[in-house]
Design a protein around this motif. Structure first.
Motif, PDB file in Angstrom:
ATOM      1  N   ARG A  98       0.843  -1.194   0.000  1.00 32.27           N
ATOM      2  CA  ARG A  98       0.000   0.000   0.000  1.00 32.27           C
ATOM      3  C   ARG A  98       0.873   1.236   0.000  1.00 32.27           C
ATOM      4  N   GLY A  99       0.516   2.208  -0.806  1.00 35.07           N
ATOM      5  CA  GLY A  99       1.263   3.446  -0.849  1.00 35.07           C
ATOM      6  C   GLY A  99       0.899   4.287  -2.057  1.00 35.07           C
ATOM      7  N   VAL A 100       1.682   5.350  -2.275  1.00 31.86           N
ATOM      8  CA  VAL A 100       1.467   6.278  -3.373  1.00 31.86           C
ATOM      9  C   VAL A 100       2.571   6.058  -4.406  1.00 31.86           C
ATOM     10  N   ILE A 101       2.197   6.047  -5.674  1.00 37.85           N
ATOM     11  CA  ILE A 101       3.190   5.872  -6.738  1.00 37.85           C
ATOM     12  C   ILE A 101       3.997   7.161  -6.855  1.00 37.85           C
ATOM     13  N   GLU A 102       5.314   7.069  -6.646  1.00 34.71           N
ATOM     14  CA  GLU A 102       6.185   8.248  -6.760  1.00 34.71           C
ATOM     15  C   GLU A 102       6.667   8.415  -8.192  1.00 34.71           C
ATOM     16  N   TRP A 103       7.147   7.354  -8.826  1.00 33.24           N
ATOM     17  CA  TRP A 103       7.547   7.383 -10.219  1.00 33.24           C
ATOM     18  C   TRP A 103       7.473   5.982 -10.787  1.00 33.24           C
ATOM     19  N   TYR A 104       7.598   5.890 -12.108  1.00 33.65           N
ATOM     20  CA  TYR A 104       7.556   4.601 -12.793  1.00 33.65           C
ATOM     21  C   TYR A 104       8.465   4.679 -14.000  1.00 33.65           C
ATOM     22  N   ASP A 105       8.853   3.538 -14.500  1.00 31.89           N
ATOM     23  CA  ASP A 105       9.534   3.465 -15.792  1.00 31.89           C
ATOM     24  C   ASP A 105       9.048   2.213 -16.506  1.00 31.89           C
ATOM     25  N   LYS A 106       9.773   1.787 -17.503  1.00 31.65           N
ATOM     26  CA  LYS A 106       9.327   0.661 -18.317  1.00 31.65           C
ATOM     27  C   LYS A 106       9.206  -0.636 -17.525  1.00 31.65           C
ATOM     28  N   HIS A 107      10.039  -0.782 -16.472  1.00 34.52           N
ATOM     29  CA  HIS A 107      10.109  -2.068 -15.790  1.00 34.52           C
ATOM     30  C   HIS A 107       9.671  -2.068 -14.328  1.00 34.52           C
ATOM     31  N   CYS A 108       9.515  -0.902 -13.695  1.00 35.00           N
ATOM     32  CA  CYS A 108       9.190  -0.932 -12.266  1.00 35.00           C
ATOM     33  C   CYS A 108       8.424   0.306 -11.820  1.00 35.00           C
ATOM     34  N   LEU A 109       7.870   0.218 -10.588  1.00 33.16           N
ATOM     35  CA  LEU A 109       7.175   1.316  -9.920  1.00 33.16           C
ATOM     36  C   LEU A 109       7.863   1.593  -8.596  1.00 33.16           C
TER      37      LEU A 109
END
Length: 160
Positions: A98-109
């Motif tokens: 549980r949490g807030v998405i800070e950043w993402y890229d092609k392979h991970c969050l």
């Protein structure tokens, strides 16, 4: 002033190109396909510009392949990141993060969590994601609730 329109003789052009003249044999000419198919629909073979025209007619237009990436995933992540929506990420082994998405890229969050360390979650390890506010509430069964006194029997008058 009398000007004469000069037109080339079509039979001379056909001779140069090696095509039979109008009075030539019908066997050498390709038969013209019917304008309508057996089902009554327009025949795409008669219109080479049609998007469904057969490949052999030199169709100038072809169906465009769908895009490889629709950017729907990027749009969703950006929207959740900007609004700082609390999310629940369910992993392949049914563990919930549980949490807030800070950043993402092609392979991970990257997930920011409250009172816990931030975590980097590989996308291939995610089963599904949903908003925390949409999480199903756990309902207690009637047996687990306090014993409620049974309502007294009440006579209800019946009208004809």
């Amino acid at each position: 002033m009398n000007r004469k329109l000069i037109r080339p003789n079509l039979s001379e052009l056909k001779d140069k190109l090696g095509l039979p003249a109008k009075g030539g044999s019908a066997e050498a000419m390709t038969p013209v396909p019917p304008a309508l198919t057996a089902s009554g629909e327009p025949n795409p073979a008669t219109n080479p510009a049609a998007p469904t025209a057969p490949q052999g007619l030199g169709s100038p237009r072809r169906k465009i392949a769908p895009p490889e990436q629709t950017n729907a995933e990027s749009f969703y992540y950006l929207k959740q990141m900007q609004s700082k929506t609390p999310m629940v990420i369910v992993l392949q082994d049914d563990e919930k993060v549980r949490g807030v998405i800070e950043w993402y890229d092609k392979h991970c969050l990257k997930i920011n969590r409250v009172k816990e360390p931030n975590v980097l979650v590989p996308k291939h390890n995610i089963k599904y994601i949903y908003k925390q506010e949409e999480e199903p509430r756990i309902r207690r069964s009637r047996a687990a609730k306090k014993e409620e006194p049974a309502p007294a029997d009440v006579e209800v008058p019946v009208f004809d």
